[in-house]
Design an enzyme around this catalytic site. Structure first.
Site, PDB file in Angstrom:
ATOM      1  CE1 TYR A 114      -3.911   1.989   0.295  1.00 14.76           C
ATOM      2  CE2 TYR A 114      -3.336   2.468   2.573  1.00 14.76           C
ATOM      3  CZ  TYR A 114      -4.142   2.683   1.478  1.00 14.76           C
ATOM      4  OH  TYR A 114      -5.165   3.580   1.558  1.00 14.76           O
ATOM      5  CE  LYS A 169     -22.258 -19.866 -17.278  1.00 16.06           C
ATOM      6  NZ  LYS A 169     -22.178 -20.777 -18.398  1.00 16.06           N
ATOM      7  CD  GLU A 211     -22.786 -17.177 -19.197  1.00 19.59           C
ATOM      8  OE1 GLU A 211     -21.578 -17.229 -19.466  1.00 19.59           O
ATOM      9  OE2 GLU A 211     -23.619 -17.990 -19.638  1.00 19.59           O
ATOM     10  CG  ASP A 212     -27.115 -16.630 -18.676  1.00 21.72           C
ATOM     11  OD1 ASP A 212     -26.762 -17.263 -19.689  1.00 21.72           O
ATOM     12  OD2 ASP A 212     -27.224 -17.166 -17.559  1.00 21.72           O
ATOM     13  CG  ASP A 237     -25.345 -17.626 -22.632  1.00 15.86           C
ATOM     14  OD1 ASP A 237     -25.625 -18.657 -22.010  1.00 15.86           O
ATOM     15  OD2 ASP A 237     -25.013 -16.561 -22.073  1.00 15.86           O
ATOM     16  CB  ILE A 270     -33.603 -18.757 -34.028  1.00 17.55           C
ATOM     17  CG1 ILE A 270     -34.029 -20.117 -34.624  1.00 17.55           C
ATOM     18  CG2 ILE A 270     -32.536 -18.129 -34.900  1.00 17.55           C
ATOM     19  CD1 ILE A 270     -32.946 -21.219 -34.558  1.00 17.55           C
ATOM     20  CG  ASN A 392     -23.133 -26.527 -19.504  1.00 16.71           C
ATOM     21  OD1 ASN A 392     -22.436 -25.518 -19.427  1.00 16.71           O
ATOM     22  ND2 ASN A 392     -24.311 -26.618 -18.925  1.00 16.71           N
TER      23      ASN A 392
END
Ligand SMILES: NC(=O)C1=CN([C@@H]2O[C@H](COP(=O)(O)OP(=O)(O)OC[C@H]3O[C@@H](n4cnc5c(N)ncnc54)[C@H](O)[C@@H]3O)[C@@H](O)[C@H]2O)C=CC1
Ligand SMILES: CC(=O)C(=O)O
Ligand SMILES: [Mg+2]
Length: 473
Positions: A114, A169, A211-212, A237, A270, A392
């Site tokens: 620091y 994840k 993601e998603d 995805d 789709i 997956n």
């Protein structure tokens, strides 16, 4: 009633039993008769007149658990103290934490990690930004970013509800590939705002895993971030799914003795995953692909609001097949489901060509359960971990980012994705290949190593790796 295996369906029932009245045999029978499966029993404490026991049993879902608890609670001398769900217990307080690499033991250490010591390091990076890769965590970090708009197959459930998935994840990134991933769930679904936020937080990260995020916004978000950032941006995805799907398909068609390019393939859903899977199939030379969404097959000549469906219609369905999933599936060699639960019926699977391949990849509940489809298919796969053949994206993203970070790739390109597919497929040898083993397990440590190596080689060949080759093992 048989219970699917998998710890995610285990419940723990704490019971207080009157020693004189209650019988364990009656309890076991009540659970068994209601379709539950006892996994373990533990005595918590015994008193003069009563005992307290924990009974762990597996169930299909919450409703099934409620049914069993009600049945047990009605037995004489039995009092239900509480019911807990092992999956929820694992989530208490979240699943990940930050850890330091060494302790700060004294003032000397403090003044190095620091202020004042850290100031010199900051100034060194200020003089040359590239030093962030060697002097900060940047070289090992990935931001897992979601807006909660398409979480698994659960839909638009919001950023807070997306957190457990993104923490999962992050756990997988760390455990499988040593990557430090941070779950970041955004309270906005506005494309411009998401772009601004991701760009603004990118300096501390070596990669961005989207993601998603639902289609079609995800396409624009990814494209623009790829253009505007100098670190890899990857929509899991889309590309993670497509990479693993291709790996599974390479092995499945080999097993059934068909050529991929001759197959009639029906893709259902789709959206993000369906579009990317289709693009990968097209680049592998497959032409006979029919995309189906809620309103049926996507066709050239129809008007679609979604510009990506316009593209889809132009590039697929060469024989102009119209109709519902149940109609267009006739004679198909392969079904790829990235839509929602229960969309495909056993009667539809029956209509497929001989030696059919069904990849029902919707999570958490597939388009068709293996038990229903298996009598009519040659190869069956889902996205779940409690059945064989788990297709997956977890088989891809850890090794993909490990490779991209290690060679400091600026992008994840098509060459790297295809290399990853072949690497995953190659883990299953010809001798091992069979109907229940077309894709390696997530726990096969060779997967990440092979994907990493293939990704690094492809990154150097295609000119996106920035680190000197000899520095990368
Ligand atoms: N196994 C794996 O690795 C992966 C599985 N998935 C699963 O795929 C599904 C879709 O994910 P995304 O593409 O990210 O979502 P998305 O929201 O971008 O797309 C979903 C598409 O499926 C369509 N759809 C939903 N229900 C349908 C039905 N009953 N019939 C026909 N079409 C239907 C929607 O209209 C939409 O176009 C989810 O269930 C997700 O969990 C997604 C990524 C990876
Ligand atoms: C596996 C995954 O990423 C999904 O189902 O969305
Ligand atoms: Mg996902």
């Amino acid at each position: 009633m048989s219970i699917p295996t998998g710890a995610n369906t285990n419940m723990i029932l704490r019971l207080e039993l009157d020693k004189e009245i209650a019988s364990f045999g009656n309890i076991a029978t009540a659970i068994g008769d209601s379709g539950g499966d006892i996994v373990a029993t533990d005595v918590v404490r015994t008193e003069k007149k009563s005992t307290v026991r924990d009974i762990t049993f597996s169930v299909y879902d919450q409703k099934h658990s409620d049914l069993i608890v009600e049945a047990v609670g009605k037995l004489p001398g039995v009092k239900v103290v509480h019911v807990s769900d092992q999956t929820f217990l694992l989530h208490l307080g979240g699943k990940i934490e930050m850890a330091t690499k060494f302790p700060i033991k004294n003032r000397d250490d403090l003044s190095r990690v620091y202020t004042p010591g850290v100031a010199r390091v900051s100034m060194a990076i200020h003089e040359n930004k590239a030093r962030a890769h060697s002097l900060t965590i940047k070289r090992n970090t990935v931001a897992v970013i979601s807006d909660g708009s398409a979480v698994l197959g659960l839909g638009n459930i919001g950023p807070e509800a997306a957190m457990p998935v993104m923490e999962g994840k992050a756990m997988l990134f760390k455990q499988l590939a040593g990557v430090d991933a941070f779950p970041i769930c955004l309270a906005t679904q506005d494309v411009e705002e998401i772009l601004l936020i991701v760009k603004a937080l990118s300096p501390g990260f070596g990669g961005i895993n989207l993601e998603d995020i639902s289609a079609p916004r995800c396409f624009d978000i990814e494209k623009r971030l790829v253009e505007e950032l100098d670190i890899p941006v990857f929509h899991d995805d889309q590309h993670g799914t497509a990479v693993v799907l291709m790996a599974g398909l390479i092995n499945a068609v080999k097993l059934v003795g068909k050529k991929l390019e001759d197959c009639k393939i029906v893709v259902c859903g789709i959206g993000a995953a369906g579009t990317a899977c289709t693009r990968m199939l097209l680049s592998a030379g497959v032409t006979n692909i029919i995309g189906v969404d809620r309103q049926g097959a996507i066709l050239k000549g129809k008007e679609y609001e979604n510009p990506f469906w316009q593209w889809y219609a132009e590039n697929t369905n060469p024989h102009h097949i119209e109709g519902s999933l149940s109609e267009v599936i006739e004679g198909a060699d392969v079904f790829i489901g990235v839509s929602g639960p229960g969309v495909l019926k056993a009667a539809d699977v029956k209509k497929m060509a001989a030696d059919s391949i069904v990849f029902a990849m919707a999570n958490p509940s597939p388009e068709i359960m293996p038990e229903e489809a298996e009598p009519y298919v040659r190869v069956m796969a889902t996205g779940r971990s409690d059945y064989p053949n788990q297709i997956n994206n977890v088989l891809c993203f850890p090794g993909m980012f490990r490779g991209a970070l290690d060679c400091r790739a600026t992008k994840i390109n098509e060459e790297m994705k295809l290399a990853a597919s072949h690497a995953i497929a190659s883990v299953v040898s010809d001798d091992e290949l069979n109907e229940n083993y077309i894709i390696p397990s997530v726990f096969n440590h060779v997967v990440v190593e092979k994907v990493r190596e293939a990704v690094i080689n492809a990154a150097y060949k295609s000119g996106v790796a920035q680190r000197r080759r000899e520095k990368v093992q």
